[in-house]
Design an enzyme around this catalytic site. Structure first.
Site, PDB file in Angstrom:
ATOM      1  N   HIS A 131       0.823  -1.226   0.000  1.00 57.72           N
ATOM      2  CA  HIS A 131       0.000   0.000   0.000  1.00 57.72           C
ATOM      3  C   HIS A 131       0.853   1.269   0.000  1.00 57.72           C
ATOM      4  CE1 HIS A 131       0.402  -0.099   4.526  1.00 57.72           C
ATOM      5  NE2 HIS A 131       0.415   1.204   4.360  1.00 57.72           N
ATOM      6  N   ASP A 161       0.219  -7.579   1.532  1.00 57.73           N
ATOM      7  CA  ASP A 161       0.710  -6.197   1.668  1.00 57.73           C
ATOM      8  C   ASP A 161       2.232  -6.126   1.684  1.00 57.73           C
ATOM      9  OD1 ASP A 161       0.280  -3.488   1.706  1.00 57.73           O
ATOM     10  OD2 ASP A 161       0.104  -3.349   3.886  1.00 57.73           O
ATOM     11  N   SER A 235       4.580   2.809   7.915  1.00 57.25           N
ATOM     12  CA  SER A 235       4.290   1.642   7.095  1.00 57.25           C
ATOM     13  C   SER A 235       5.490   1.256   6.247  1.00 57.25           C
ATOM     14  CB  SER A 235       3.102   1.924   6.178  1.00 57.25           C
ATOM     15  OG  SER A 235       1.911   2.048   6.919  1.00 57.25           O
TER      16      SER A 235
END
Length: 481
Positions: A131, A161, A235
């Site tokens: 992402h 992911d 992230s």
């Protein structure tokens, strides 16, 4: 009395914790105290507060600094750019206007920041989240020493992911990958990343849980949960143990008020045991192939549990075993209840699907099964999970359409069925009204929940074929002529 090294370390940690609590309390009282006018008074001089000692006895106070000196050079900032076209003018929100005057648009650059981890210095390989780089036209990576490089996209897997990039640079530092399966609740961990784009930041905490799954919208899951702060921009960053080894890729934080509200101590990381397998497949082939048992199943409710002689309503009850599947070869039968796989609990059909989705093709799986109320162990060698089916192979009325599994993120939100991946223009499926992006949730061909079940439902083609379809939030029925 002589103290052992363990007692000395415990004493040092206790002293540090006590000081930290004292300092935090003092600062809180300072900022929370209301401002009031007070008469001047003669106050006796107070002694200066002593500085925190460098050691307690002969034992130095513990510090993460030496370990982080090795870790931080391997954690990078990821900067992405995506070019999008937006309509301009007073009627920009009118779909008819945008369709009639497509030239009245302007290009806009969307930029975002994330983190990544160098895991192979020789090849310049970087792990990050899917992402973080999804939809990006340009990706650049900035190292801890401020060097910036354009990144080459190697591949990504939306369902876990995970994404892999490569940079061409010298003098890189990489993190060794630890065996995350050895993690235990309570182990100390450190998160390193680039939260909010303010620069490289380090936070610490403990492992709050392992094997966490069931989070909506996050694909196949086997997360490490930690209370180390993981905020937007973290992230793709590193979660490391106290040896400075990579144990996870930070991927998400939970906050009921939204991610921009900040951290509340619920952070999640993809364990290296999972990330390593995905990375190896992406580097070798650019894609991920998954194994499957080849069964349909349903949750075990109290009624089913009573009927099958189970002590508790738990597990995935097998309702169909597909011919030629790994399950059929292993001897699994309809009516069996799968309660465990490779030592992991299987509490329902979603847990079984999640487990399958994290296994590679050819993986050997030991299943804990209950058959006729008695425990049984079976071993299966997983076969490749089909990713798409041509409609013409199922029924002539579906000529021109391609069907695929729903993305795992949709399945985690409770959706079931199959995705219409593509429809050829002018084909029979197109003339019947089927469109790309439709989700077929039911059909007169038979019951199904996923792509293998959809294929099996056409064992005997129905005289009248009607699909129930979800399209753009609405539902309808399409008869295939």
């Amino acid at each position: 009395m002589r103290l052992s090294n363990a007692h000395k370390t415990l004493l040092a940690l206790t002293a540090a914790a006590a000081f930290g609590g004292f300092a935090a309390t003092a600062m809180r009282d300072l900022f929370d105290a209301p401002v009031e006018a007070a008469p001047a008074a003669v106050v006796p001089a107070t002694p200066a507060v002593a500085a925190l000692p460098a050691a307690v006895g002969t034992t130095p106070l513990p510090s993460l600094a030496p370990m982080l000196a090795r870790v931080t050079p391997a954690v990078v900032s990821v900067h992405t750019k995506q070019r999008v076209r937006v309509a301009v003018g007073p009627f920009a929100n009118d779909p008819m206007f945008r369709r009639m005057f497509p030239q009245l648009t302007q290009e806009r650059i969307n930029e975002s920041l994330g983190s990544g981890v160098i895991v192979d210095a020789a090849r310049g390989l970087i792990l990050t989240n899917h992402h973080v780089i999804e939809g990006a036209d340009e990706v650049s990576v900035t190292l801890a020493d401020e060097r910036t490089f354009t990144a080459e996209f190697i591949g990504s897997d939306p369902d876990t992911d995970i994404a892999v990039m490569r940079i061409k640079a010298s003098n890189l530092s990489a993190l060794p990958l630890a065996d995350s399966s050895q993690l235990k609740v309570g182990d100390f961990v450190v998160a390193v990343g680039n939260p909010f784009g303010i620069g490289q930041t380090v936070t610490s905490g403990i492992v709050s849980a392992v094997g966490r799954s069931g989070l909506r919208g996050l694909g196949y899951q086997n997360f490490i949960q930690t209370d180390a702060s993981i905020n937007p921009g973290n992230s793709g960053g590193a979660l490391v143990n106290l040896n400075g080894e990579l144990i996870g890729i930070n991927t998400a934080s939970f906050n009921p008020r939204g991610s921009m509200a900040g951290n509340i101590g619920l952070g999640f990381a993809i364990p290296t045991s999972l990330a390593r397998g995905v990375m190896d497949q992406l580097v070798a082939t650019g894609e991920v192939r998954r194994g499957t048992l080849g069964v349909e199943s349903q949750d075990v409710d109290p009624r089913i549990a009573a009927g099958l002689g189970l002590s508790e309503p738990r597990g995935a009850a097998v309702t169909r075993v597909f011919a030629g599947s790994a399950a059929a070869a292993a001897g699994l039968k309809a009516g069996d209840v799968i309660v465990g796989a490779n030592g992991q609990h299987v509490d329902d059909r979603n847990a079984l699907r999640n487990f399958e989705g994290l296994q590679a093709v050819g993986s050997r799986v030991e299943l804990d099964v209950v058959r006729d109320g008695k425990p049984l162990k079976l071993t299966a060698s997983l076969r490749e999970q089909p990713r798409a089916l041509a409609g013409a192979e199922l029924d002539p009325r579906l000529e021109g359409a391609t069907f695929a599994e729903l993305p795992a993120s949709l399945r985690q939100s409770g959706a079931g069925g199959v995705l219409v991946e593509s429809v050829a223009r002018g084909s029979r499926a197109a003339r019947n009204g089927l469109a790309k992006g439709d989700v077929v949730v039911a059909a007169t061909s038979g019951d199904f929940d996923d792509l293998p079940g959809f294929r099996a439902s056409f064992t005997r083609a129905p005289a009248r074929l009607v699909f129930r379809v979800v399209r753009g939030g609405g539902r309808g029925e399409i008869e295939m002529q």
